[in-house]
Design a protein around this motif. Structure first.
Motif, mmCIF file in Angstrom:
data_model
loop_
_atom_site.group_PDB
_atom_site.id
_atom_site.type_symbol
_atom_site.label_atom_id
_atom_site.label_comp_id
_atom_site.label_asym_id
_atom_site.label_seq_id
_atom_site.Cartn_x
_atom_site.Cartn_y
_atom_site.Cartn_z
ATOM 1 N N PRO A 265 -19.878 17.328 -14.418
ATOM 2 C CA PRO A 265 -20.568 16.588 -15.478
ATOM 3 C C PRO A 265 -21.987 17.084 -15.749
ATOM 4 C CG PRO A 265 -20.258 15.210 -13.538
ATOM 5 C CD PRO A 265 -19.551 16.495 -13.289
ATOM 6 N N LYS A 266 -22.616 17.682 -14.761
ATOM 7 C CA LYS A 266 -23.984 18.167 -14.953
ATOM 8 C C LYS A 266 -24.025 19.466 -15.752
ATOM 9 C CE LYS A 266 -27.614 17.021 -11.757
ATOM 10 N NZ LYS A 266 -28.182 17.171 -10.448
ATOM 11 N N THR A 267 -23.147 20.409 -15.368
ATOM 12 C CA THR A 267 -23.205 21.736 -15.978
ATOM 13 C C THR A 267 -22.109 21.989 -17.005
ATOM 14 O OG1 THR A 267 -21.827 22.717 -14.249
ATOM 15 C CG2 THR A 267 -24.211 22.675 -13.872
ATOM 16 N N GLY A 268 -21.031 21.218 -16.923
ATOM 17 C CA GLY A 268 -19.924 21.422 -17.844
ATOM 18 C C GLY A 268 -18.977 22.535 -17.425
ATOM 19 N N THR A 269 -19.238 23.174 -16.289
ATOM 20 C CA THR A 269 -18.365 24.256 -15.842
ATOM 21 C C THR A 269 -17.071 23.692 -15.274
ATOM 22 O OG1 THR A 269 -19.414 24.286 -13.671
ATOM 23 C CG2 THR A 269 -20.288 25.814 -15.297
ATOM 24 N N PRO A 270 -15.968 24.388 -15.521
ATOM 25 C CA PRO A 270 -14.683 23.913 -14.990
ATOM 26 C C PRO A 270 -14.627 24.055 -13.467
ATOM 27 C CG PRO A 270 -14.391 25.882 -16.356
ATOM 28 C CD PRO A 270 -15.832 25.557 -16.352
ATOM 29 N N VAL A 271 -14.018 23.053 -12.843
ATOM 30 C CA VAL A 271 -13.871 23.026 -11.387
ATOM 31 C C VAL A 271 -12.431 22.637 -11.076
ATOM 32 C CG1 VAL A 271 -14.630 21.901 -9.261
ATOM 33 C CG2 VAL A 271 -16.260 22.289 -11.103
ATOM 34 N N MET A 272 -11.814 23.341 -10.116
ATOM 35 C CA MET A 272 -10.445 23.011 -9.721
ATOM 36 C C MET A 272 -10.502 22.006 -8.571
ATOM 37 S SD MET A 272 -7.605 23.636 -10.805
ATOM 38 C CE MET A 272 -5.996 24.272 -10.722
ATOM 39 N N ILE A 273 -9.849 20.868 -8.747
ATOM 40 C CA ILE A 273 -9.792 19.852 -7.703
ATOM 41 C C ILE A 273 -8.526 20.099 -6.891
ATOM 42 C CG2 ILE A 273 -9.582 17.388 -7.223
ATOM 43 C CD1 ILE A 273 -11.184 16.872 -9.741
ATOM 44 N N LYS A 274 -8.669 20.154 -5.571
ATOM 45 C CA LYS A 274 -7.549 20.431 -4.673
ATOM 46 C C LYS A 274 -6.549 19.273 -4.678
ATOM 47 C CE LYS A 274 -10.406 22.997 -1.417
ATOM 48 N NZ LYS A 274 -10.915 23.037 -0.047
ATOM 49 N N PRO A 275 -5.281 19.570 -4.353
ATOM 50 C CA PRO A 275 -4.309 18.475 -4.234
ATOM 51 C C PRO A 275 -4.710 17.569 -3.078
ATOM 52 C CG PRO A 275 -3.302 20.580 -3.648
ATOM 53 C CD PRO A 275 -4.688 20.862 -4.099
ATOM 54 N N ARG A 276 -4.430 16.270 -3.228
ATOM 55 C CA ARG A 276 -4.791 15.319 -2.186
ATOM 56 C C ARG A 276 -3.868 14.114 -2.256
ATOM 57 N NH1 ARG A 276 -9.924 11.932 -4.130
ATOM 58 N NH2 ARG A 276 -9.208 11.414 -6.207
ATOM 59 N N THR A 277 -4.008 13.249 -1.286
ATOM 60 C CA THR A 277 -3.230 12.022 -1.265
ATOM 61 C C THR A 277 -4.175 10.843 -1.441
ATOM 62 O OG1 THR A 277 -1.630 13.018 0.239
ATOM 63 C CG2 THR A 277 -1.606 10.632 0.090
ATOM 64 N N LEU B 24 0.868 -1.171 0.000
ATOM 65 C CA LEU B 24 0.000 0.000 0.000
ATOM 66 C C LEU B 24 0.907 1.225 0.000
ATOM 67 C CD1 LEU B 24 -2.546 -1.189 2.676
ATOM 68 C CD2 LEU B 24 -3.041 -0.816 0.275
ATOM 69 N N ILE B 25 0.753 2.070 -0.996
ATOM 70 C CA ILE B 25 1.645 3.210 -1.185
ATOM 71 C C ILE B 25 0.823 4.497 -1.197
ATOM 72 C CG2 ILE B 25 3.377 4.263 -2.693
ATOM 73 C CD1 ILE B 25 3.556 1.369 -3.996
ATOM 74 N N PRO B 26 1.065 5.412 -0.237
ATOM 75 C CA PRO B 26 0.383 6.710 -0.306
ATOM 76 C C PRO B 26 0.958 7.504 -1.480
ATOM 77 C CG PRO B 26 1.886 6.667 1.551
ATOM 78 C CD PRO B 26 1.928 5.311 0.917
ATOM 79 N N ARG B 27 0.091 8.074 -2.298
ATOM 80 C CA ARG B 27 0.540 8.765 -3.508
ATOM 81 C C ARG B 27 -0.085 10.147 -3.593
ATOM 82 N NH1 ARG B 27 -1.653 6.558 -8.777
ATOM 83 N NH2 ARG B 27 -2.083 8.653 -9.416
ATOM 84 N N PRO B 28 0.747 11.185 -3.655
ATOM 85 C CA PRO B 28 0.186 12.532 -3.766
ATOM 86 C C PRO B 28 -0.352 12.787 -5.174
ATOM 87 C CG PRO B 28 2.577 12.638 -3.812
ATOM 88 C CD PRO B 28 2.209 11.199 -3.581
ATOM 89 N N GLN B 29 -1.449 13.506 -5.238
ATOM 90 C CA GLN B 29 -2.000 13.946 -6.525
ATOM 91 C C GLN B 29 -2.011 15.464 -6.516
ATOM 92 O OE1 GLN B 29 -5.905 12.199 -6.934
ATOM 93 N NE2 GLN B 29 -5.093 10.501 -8.125
ATOM 94 N N SER B 30 -1.553 16.048 -7.587
ATOM 95 C CA SER B 30 -1.537 17.506 -7.669
ATOM 96 C C SER B 30 -2.938 18.020 -8.017
ATOM 97 C CB SER B 30 -0.525 17.964 -8.721
ATOM 98 O OG SER B 30 -0.841 17.389 -9.958
ATOM 99 N N SER B 31 -3.117 19.310 -7.848
ATOM 100 C CA SER B 31 -4.416 19.892 -8.206
ATOM 101 C C SER B 31 -4.587 19.815 -9.723
ATOM 102 C CB SER B 31 -4.505 21.337 -7.726
ATOM 103 O OG SER B 31 -3.492 22.102 -8.312
ATOM 104 N N ARG B 32 -5.831 19.736 -10.137
ATOM 105 C CA ARG B 32 -6.077 19.639 -11.577
ATOM 106 C C ARG B 32 -7.440 20.234 -11.905
ATOM 107 N NH1 ARG B 32 -9.357 14.966 -12.609
ATOM 108 N NH2 ARG B 32 -9.583 13.736 -10.725
ATOM 109 N N LEU B 33 -7.592 20.567 -13.158
ATOM 110 C CA LEU B 33 -8.837 21.130 -13.635
ATOM 111 C C LEU B 33 -9.736 20.000 -14.125
ATOM 112 C CD1 LEU B 33 -10.264 23.822 -14.124
ATOM 113 C CD2 LEU B 33 -9.325 23.808 -16.427
ATOM 114 N N ALA B 34 -10.988 19.996 -13.665
ATOM 115 C CA ALA B 34 -11.970 18.995 -14.092
ATOM 116 C C ALA B 34 -13.236 19.718 -14.515
ATOM 117 C CB ALA B 34 -12.246 18.026 -12.956
ATOM 118 N N ARG B 35 -14.223 18.981 -14.951
ATOM 119 C CA ARG B 35 -15.498 19.579 -15.351
ATOM 120 C C ARG B 35 -16.633 18.964 -14.556
ATOM 121 N NH1 ARG B 35 -15.098 23.241 -19.014
ATOM 122 N NH2 ARG B 35 -13.484 23.148 -20.577
#
Length: 92
Positions: free
Chosen positions: A63-75, A50-61
């Motif tokens: 799905p209901k409205t199509g508006t861009p949303v920024m996802i915070k960095p997380r592990t 089991l390896i903890p892995r950091p994920q950087s912030s990224r831009l997503a959409r």
């Protein structure tokens, strides 16, 4: 398999009561949670890691409205299966 089914199977395989199997599973989950919080790997030789892995912030959409949303960095946690687990899974 859900948690109750897992506890029942663990009790049977380890010759434990369901109460003891539940305590063992809860202890395991507490240790894993503690290690992942500290960003420590857990290596179970032959079974997997089991390896903890950091994920950087990224831009997503949205799905209901199509508006861009920024996802915070997380592990997140990555599971890398061990040699014996893979061999057992693919032997049948």
């Amino acid at each position: 398999m859900n948690k109750a089914q897992f506890i029942e199977a663990l009790a049977e395989k380890a010759n434990l009561s369901k109460v003891d199997a539940k305590k063992a599973l809860e202890g395991y989950m507490a240790i894993v949670t503690e290690c992942m919080t500290k960003r420590e790997e857990i290596v179970l030789v032959g079974f997997g890691t089991l390896i903890p892995r950091p994920q950087s912030s990224r831009l997503a959409r949205n799905p209901k409205t199509g508006t861009p949303v920024m996802i915070k960095p997380r592990t997140t946690v990555k599971f890398k299966p061990g040699k014996y687990l893979l061999e057992e899974m693919n032997s049948k």
